[in-house]
Enzyme design. Structure first.
Site, PDB file in Angstrom:
ATOM      1  N   PHE A  21      -1.334  31.202  -7.060  1.00 50.33           N
ATOM      2  CA  PHE A  21      -0.240  31.853  -7.805  1.00 50.33           C
ATOM      3  C   PHE A  21       0.515  30.819  -8.668  1.00 50.33           C
ATOM      4  O   PHE A  21       0.525  30.913  -9.903  1.00 50.33           O
ATOM      5  CB  PHE A  21       0.680  32.547  -6.784  1.00 50.33           C
ATOM      6  CG  PHE A  21       2.057  32.836  -7.257  1.00 50.33           C
ATOM      7  CD1 PHE A  21       2.271  33.509  -8.460  1.00 50.33           C
ATOM      8  CD2 PHE A  21       3.167  32.448  -6.508  1.00 50.33           C
ATOM      9  CE1 PHE A  21       3.566  33.773  -8.903  1.00 50.33           C
ATOM     10  CE2 PHE A  21       4.454  32.714  -6.932  1.00 50.33           C
ATOM     11  CZ  PHE A  21       4.655  33.372  -8.137  1.00 50.33           C
ATOM     12  N   ASP A  41      -9.776  23.349  -6.463  1.00 51.34           N
ATOM     13  CA  ASP A  41      -9.418  24.423  -5.531  1.00 51.34           C
ATOM     14  C   ASP A  41     -10.613  24.805  -4.660  1.00 51.34           C
ATOM     15  O   ASP A  41     -11.754  24.751  -5.123  1.00 51.34           O
ATOM     16  CB  ASP A  41      -8.939  25.657  -6.331  1.00 51.34           C
ATOM     17  CG  ASP A  41      -7.960  26.510  -5.553  1.00 51.34           C
ATOM     18  OD1 ASP A  41      -8.364  27.072  -4.524  1.00 51.34           O
ATOM     19  OD2 ASP A  41      -6.795  26.614  -5.966  1.00 51.34           O
ATOM     20  N   ASN A  42     -10.344  25.222  -3.430  1.00 50.63           N
ATOM     21  CA  ASN A  42     -11.429  25.738  -2.593  1.00 50.63           C
ATOM     22  C   ASN A  42     -11.448  27.272  -2.578  1.00 50.63           C
ATOM     23  O   ASN A  42     -12.218  27.869  -1.833  1.00 50.63           O
ATOM     24  CB  ASN A  42     -11.317  25.203  -1.149  1.00 50.63           C
ATOM     25  CG  ASN A  42     -10.143  25.802  -0.398  1.00 50.63           C
ATOM     26  OD1 ASN A  42      -9.302  26.494  -0.974  1.00 50.63           O
ATOM     27  ND2 ASN A  42     -10.072  25.544   0.899  1.00 50.63           N
ATOM     28  N   ASP A  66     -12.684  21.137  -1.654  1.00 50.07           N
ATOM     29  CA  ASP A  66     -11.618  21.182  -0.666  1.00 50.07           C
ATOM     30  C   ASP A  66     -10.805  19.889  -0.793  1.00 50.07           C
ATOM     31  O   ASP A  66     -11.380  18.804  -0.889  1.00 50.07           O
ATOM     32  CB  ASP A  66     -12.225  21.306   0.742  1.00 50.07           C
ATOM     33  CG  ASP A  66     -11.219  21.834   1.738  1.00 50.07           C
ATOM     34  OD1 ASP A  66     -11.384  22.962   2.222  1.00 50.07           O
ATOM     35  OD2 ASP A  66     -10.238  21.098   2.025  1.00 50.07           O
ATOM     36  N   LYS A 113      -3.231   6.051  -5.983  1.00 48.65           N
ATOM     37  CA  LYS A 113      -3.235   4.589  -5.793  1.00 48.65           C
ATOM     38  C   LYS A 113      -4.353   3.956  -6.622  1.00 48.65           C
ATOM     39  O   LYS A 113      -4.163   2.944  -7.294  1.00 48.65           O
ATOM     40  CB  LYS A 113      -3.433   4.304  -4.300  1.00 48.65           C
ATOM     41  CG  LYS A 113      -3.366   2.847  -3.918  1.00 48.65           C
ATOM     42  CD  LYS A 113      -3.451   2.716  -2.406  1.00 48.65           C
ATOM     43  CE  LYS A 113      -4.000   1.366  -2.018  1.00 48.65           C
ATOM     44  NZ  LYS A 113      -4.248   1.280  -0.579  1.00 48.65           N
ATOM     45  N   TYR A 153       2.532  24.967   9.077  1.00 51.98           N
ATOM     46  CA  TYR A 153       2.921  24.847   7.664  1.00 51.98           C
ATOM     47  C   TYR A 153       4.107  23.891   7.517  1.00 51.98           C
ATOM     48  O   TYR A 153       4.036  22.914   6.777  1.00 51.98           O
ATOM     49  CB  TYR A 153       3.286  26.238   7.149  1.00 51.98           C
ATOM     50  CG  TYR A 153       3.660  26.297   5.684  1.00 51.98           C
ATOM     51  CD1 TYR A 153       2.692  26.192   4.682  1.00 51.98           C
ATOM     52  CD2 TYR A 153       4.991  26.485   5.289  1.00 51.98           C
ATOM     53  CE1 TYR A 153       3.036  26.275   3.337  1.00 51.98           C
ATOM     54  CE2 TYR A 153       5.335  26.576   3.940  1.00 51.98           C
ATOM     55  CZ  TYR A 153       4.358  26.469   2.976  1.00 51.98           C
ATOM     56  OH  TYR A 153       4.700  26.553   1.636  1.00 51.98           O
ATOM     57  N   LYS A 157       3.989  20.121   5.935  1.00 51.73           N
ATOM     58  CA  LYS A 157       4.731  19.803   4.715  1.00 51.73           C
ATOM     59  C   LYS A 157       5.720  18.661   4.950  1.00 51.73           C
ATOM     60  O   LYS A 157       5.957  17.843   4.067  1.00 51.73           O
ATOM     61  CB  LYS A 157       5.475  21.038   4.216  1.00 51.73           C
ATOM     62  CG  LYS A 157       4.557  22.122   3.659  1.00 51.73           C
ATOM     63  CD  LYS A 157       4.042  21.743   2.282  1.00 51.73           C
ATOM     64  CE  LYS A 157       3.254  22.876   1.653  1.00 51.73           C
ATOM     65  NZ  LYS A 157       2.761  22.555   0.315  1.00 51.73           N
TER      66      LYS A 157
HETATM   67  P1  NAD Z   1      -1.217  30.204  -3.081  1.00 49.89           P
HETATM   68  O1  NAD Z   1      -1.704  30.475  -1.727  1.00 49.89           O
HETATM   69  O2  NAD Z   1      -1.279  31.284  -4.111  1.00 49.89           O
HETATM   70  O3  NAD Z   1      -1.940  28.928  -3.700  1.00 49.89           O
HETATM   71  C1  NAD Z   1      -2.425  27.868  -2.927  1.00 49.89           C
HETATM   72  C2  NAD Z   1      -3.711  27.373  -3.586  1.00 49.89           C
HETATM   73  O4  NAD Z   1      -4.225  26.266  -2.825  1.00 49.89           O
HETATM   74  C3  NAD Z   1      -4.806  28.431  -3.630  1.00 49.89           C
HETATM   75  O5  NAD Z   1      -5.434  28.420  -4.883  1.00 49.89           O
HETATM   76  C4  NAD Z   1      -5.761  28.005  -2.519  1.00 49.89           C
HETATM   77  O6  NAD Z   1      -7.073  28.464  -2.699  1.00 49.89           O
HETATM   78  C5  NAD Z   1      -5.617  26.498  -2.596  1.00 49.89           C
HETATM   79  N1  NAD Z   1      -5.999  25.810  -1.350  1.00 49.89           N
HETATM   80  C6  NAD Z   1      -5.584  26.094  -0.098  1.00 49.89           C
HETATM   81  N2  NAD Z   1      -6.149  25.250   0.786  1.00 49.89           N
HETATM   82  C7  NAD Z   1      -6.926  24.405   0.060  1.00 49.89           C
HETATM   83  C8  NAD Z   1      -7.764  23.318   0.399  1.00 49.89           C
HETATM   84  N3  NAD Z   1      -7.934  22.922   1.672  1.00 49.89           N
HETATM   85  N4  NAD Z   1      -8.436  22.693  -0.599  1.00 49.89           N
HETATM   86  C9  NAD Z   1      -8.293  23.083  -1.893  1.00 49.89           C
HETATM   87  N5  NAD Z   1      -7.518  24.107  -2.264  1.00 49.89           N
HETATM   88  C10 NAD Z   1      -6.825  24.760  -1.297  1.00 49.89           C
HETATM   89  O7  NAD Z   1       0.289  29.703  -2.917  1.00 49.89           O
HETATM   90  P2  NAD Z   1       1.384  29.380  -4.033  1.00 49.89           P
HETATM   91  O8  NAD Z   1       2.521  30.310  -3.831  1.00 49.89           O
HETATM   92  O9  NAD Z   1       0.756  29.277  -5.355  1.00 49.89           O
HETATM   93  O10 NAD Z   1       1.877  27.944  -3.550  1.00 49.89           O
HETATM   94  C11 NAD Z   1       1.428  26.754  -4.186  1.00 49.89           C
HETATM   95  C12 NAD Z   1       2.079  25.554  -3.506  1.00 49.89           C
HETATM   96  O11 NAD Z   1       3.499  25.636  -3.616  1.00 49.89           O
HETATM   97  C13 NAD Z   1       1.754  25.447  -2.016  1.00 49.89           C
HETATM   98  O12 NAD Z   1       1.571  24.092  -1.679  1.00 49.89           O
HETATM   99  C14 NAD Z   1       2.993  25.984  -1.344  1.00 49.89           C
HETATM  100  O13 NAD Z   1       3.182  25.433  -0.083  1.00 49.89           O
HETATM  101  C15 NAD Z   1       4.083  25.556  -2.320  1.00 49.89           C
HETATM  102  N6  NAD Z   1       5.238  26.440  -2.215  1.00 49.89           N
HETATM  103  C16 NAD Z   1       5.194  27.702  -2.728  1.00 49.89           C
HETATM  104  C17 NAD Z   1       6.293  28.530  -2.569  1.00 49.89           C
HETATM  105  C18 NAD Z   1       6.310  29.933  -3.127  1.00 49.89           C
HETATM  106  O14 NAD Z   1       7.263  30.669  -2.880  1.00 49.89           O
HETATM  107  N7  NAD Z   1       5.329  30.355  -3.902  1.00 49.89           N
HETATM  108  C19 NAD Z   1       7.434  28.095  -1.884  1.00 49.89           C
HETATM  109  C20 NAD Z   1       7.411  26.804  -1.357  1.00 49.89           C
HETATM  110  C21 NAD Z   1       6.327  25.973  -1.532  1.00 49.89           C
END
Ligand code: NAD
Ligand code: UDP
Length: 321
Positions: A21, A41-42, A66, A113, A153, A157
């Site tokens: 997203f 992305d995975n 990944d 790095k 989670y 983080k």
């Molecule tokens: P999302 O789940 O839509 O996107 C996460 C993406 O990471 C996906 O495309 C998924 O396929 C990819 N992914 C997951 N595990 C992976 C791995 N092991 N290797 C490669 N790719 C991997 O979530 P989002 O809302 O787009 O969030 C994006 C980032 O922002 C995340 O790190 C999330 O923790 C952080 N975040 C989002 C929010 C929010 O409200 N949207 C709030 C706080 C933090």
């Protein structure tokens, strides 16, 4: 690091989690600003259709990988977003979630790095847990249940933040830690499981709106465009500024009032159904954004009402397909 093939001024930017997203909006914006963008992305929660419209841009590359595997490429900047963000998905395989945050961060930092790239971590308001301080400022250390169902989670983080700051201190890596508060908008999955997409999809389908608990808990929701601006400003902030910095919209709302707003905006006949409150669900959440205002000159601009309207339009089209 210059890339003479594409022109010296073109930055090469890696976005892990780029098809999710937030990541897909970031890819789009950074391409529009004239950068070369690599999306790694995975596809766990990310979707090819989120980035399909970018595929024929010759400055865009997609790497199906990944983040827990070592990354080999050259780049100038890294946005580390890879990690499922919805409780439904991050609790699906909790060990994988914490591994993604910890090992994924190490891999991204090691790449920084090796290449000298600047690196930004998508951290979260979840590092504050179920906060005892309100609103939450960056100096608050949080109140997280180490053993609870959200800890895969939250603690992943928190550990990632620790890794980032230690790579900065020890290895002199240029890092940025951004604590993102609840964000919503187009390209969330209809089955994402987070509250805004759940309520909108339920309202549009005429299904019951599921409120967990009595709905008196609060969140503060920011629209995706505001977050994207904040992330880019943070990346481009002075090198000595590492954060952490909160990026969120302080407009706080009770979940029950969010449900009612969405019912009204969609013109839905859905009824409200109360379900049990999940364990450790934070009671309240609101960002203190004084630091982002002062250092990044960032301010959220999209009101909840107008952001919800845009998101409802998106889901209307999605559900009609
Ligand atoms: P999302 O789940 O839509 O996107 C996460 C993406 O990471 C996906 O495309 C998924 O396929 C990819 N992914 C997951 N595990 C992976 C791995 N092991 N290797 C490669 N790719 C991997 O979530 P989002 O809302 O787009 O969030 C994006 C980032 O922002 C995340 O790190 C999330 O923790 C952080 N975040 C989002 C929010 C929010 O409200 N949207 C709030 C706080 C933090
Ligand atoms: N929530 C809800 N109904 C849903 C999904 C979530 O009432 O269908 C509640 C959830 O219990 C929490 C709030 O909405 O109190 C925000 O949940 P979300 O998963 O979107 O974000 P987070 O809890 O991670 O901030």
């Amino acid at each position: 690091m210059g890339f003479s093939y594409y022109g010296d001024c073109m930055k090469k930017i890696l976005i892990t989690g780029g098809s999710g997203f937030v990541g897909s909006h970031l890819c789009e914006r950074l391409l529009a600003e004239g950068n070369y963008v690599i999306c790694l992305d995975n596809f766990f929660t990310g979707r090819e259709k989120n980035i399909r419209h970018l595929r024929n841009n010759r400055f865009f590359r997609v790497l199906e990988q990944d983040v827990t595997e070592k990354i080999h490429l050259a780049c100038d900047e890294i946005y580390n977003l890879a990690c499922p963000a919805s409780p439904v998905y991050y609790q699906h395989d909790s060990i994988k979630t914490i591994t993604t945050s910890v090992i994924g961060s190490i891999n991204a930092l090691e790449l920084a790095k090796k290449t000298g790239a600047k690196i930004l971590q998508a951290s979260t308001s979840e590092v504050y847990g179920d906060p005892q301080v309100h609103p939450q400022h960056e100096g608050y250390h949080g109140y997280v249940n180490i053993l609870g169902p959200r800890s895969c989670y939250d603690e992943g983080k928190r550990c990632a933040e620790t890794l980032f700051i230690n790579y900065h201190r020890q290895e002199k890596i240029r890092v940025k830690i951004v604590r993102i508060f609840n964000t919503y908008g187009p390209r969330m999955r209809s089955d994402d499981g987070r509250v805004v997409s759940n309520f909108i999809v339920q309202a549009l389908k005429g299904n019951d709106i599921t409120i967990f608990g009595d709905g008196s808990q609060t969140r503060s929701f920011q629209y995706i465009d505001d977050l994207i601006k904040g992330l880019i400003l943070a990346m481009n902030s002075p090198d000595e500024f590492t954060g952490p910095v909160n990026i969120g919209n302080p407009e706080e709302i009770r979940i029950i009032d969010l449900a009612q707003s969405i019912i009204k905006l969609t013109g839905s006949r859905s009824k409200i159904r109360f379900k049990p409150l999940p364990q450790d669900d934070p009671r309240q959440r609101q960002p203190d954004i004084s630091l982002a205002r002062a250092v990044l000159n960032w301010n959220p601009e999209v009101t909840l009402n107008s952001g919800l309207k845009k998101t409802i339009e998106y889901f209307r089209k999605e559900l009609n397909h």
